[in-house]
Motif scaffolding. Structure first.
Motif, PDB file in Angstrom:
ATOM      1  N   GLU A  25      35.110   4.435  19.565  1.00 37.44           N
ATOM      2  CA  GLU A  25      33.990   3.487  19.533  1.00 37.44           C
ATOM      3  C   GLU A  25      33.902   2.786  18.177  1.00 37.44           C
ATOM      4  OE1 GLU A  25      30.303   5.215  20.779  1.00 37.44           O
ATOM      5  OE2 GLU A  25      31.160   5.977  22.635  1.00 37.44           O
ATOM      6  N   ILE A  26      34.131   3.531  17.115  1.00 33.59           N
ATOM      7  CA  ILE A  26      34.091   2.946  15.769  1.00 33.59           C
ATOM      8  C   ILE A  26      35.255   1.980  15.589  1.00 33.59           C
ATOM      9  CG2 ILE A  26      34.309   3.447  13.303  1.00 33.59           C
ATOM     10  CD1 ILE A  26      32.850   6.120  13.906  1.00 33.59           C
ATOM     11  N   ILE A  27      36.445   2.386  15.999  1.00 27.58           N
ATOM     12  CA  ILE A  27      37.630   1.528  15.876  1.00 27.58           C
ATOM     13  C   ILE A  27      37.409   0.234  16.660  1.00 27.58           C
ATOM     14  CG2 ILE A  27      40.097   1.320  16.374  1.00 27.58           C
ATOM     15  CD1 ILE A  27      39.546   3.304  14.131  1.00 27.58           C
ATOM     16  N   GLY A  28      36.853   0.338  17.861  1.00 30.24           N
ATOM     17  CA  GLY A  28      36.588  -0.844  18.685  1.00 30.24           C
ATOM     18  C   GLY A  28      35.572  -1.772  18.048  1.00 30.24           C
ATOM     19  N   ALA A  29      34.516  -1.201  17.477  1.00 31.28           N
ATOM     20  CA  ALA A  29      33.493  -2.016  16.816  1.00 31.28           C
ATOM     21  C   ALA A  29      34.058  -2.682  15.568  1.00 31.28           C
ATOM     22  CB  ALA A  29      32.285  -1.157  16.461  1.00 31.28           C
ATOM     23  N   PHE A  30      34.860  -1.950  14.820  1.00 28.13           N
ATOM     24  CA  PHE A  30      35.446  -2.524  13.608  1.00 28.13           C
ATOM     25  C   PHE A  30      36.402  -3.664  13.922  1.00 28.13           C
ATOM     26  CE2 PHE A  30      34.936   1.069  10.245  1.00 28.13           C
ATOM     27  CZ  PHE A  30      33.562   0.934  10.336  1.00 28.13           C
ATOM     28  N   ALA A  31      37.070  -3.575  15.056  1.00 27.45           N
ATOM     29  CA  ALA A  31      37.995  -4.641  15.444  1.00 27.45           C
ATOM     30  C   ALA A  31      37.262  -5.963  15.652  1.00 27.45           C
ATOM     31  CB  ALA A  31      38.744  -4.248  16.707  1.00 27.45           C
TER      32      ALA A  31
END
Length: 71
Positions: A25-31
């Motif tokens: 979820e964090i990786i997706g938001a950061f993208a």
């Protein structure tokens, strides 16, 4: 010999892919924000990420948001 195996271990650690396993979820938001435009891996700012990935202890990874500036 221990140093060589440690270097190999570090070379095999690939963030953000290694981080996405638990932090998708964090990786997706950061993208979708400024992080998505930075051509580097999580470990560039989050030191200790490899140790954290092995121990799963949040204290093993440095979060730049928690750093205190020098006075």
């Amino acid at each position: 010999m221990a140093l060589l195996s440690q270097e190999k271990k570090e070379a095999e650690f690939k963030a953000p892919d290694a981080c996405a396993g638990c932090h998708d979820e964090i990786i997706g938001a950061f993208a979708k924000n400024r992080h998505g435009h930075v051509p580097t891996a999580c470990v560039a700012c989050h030191t200790g990420a490899q140790k954290h990935s092995e121990s799963v202890d949040p204290n093993d990874v440095q979060n730049p948001a928690n750093l205190k500036g020098r006075a």
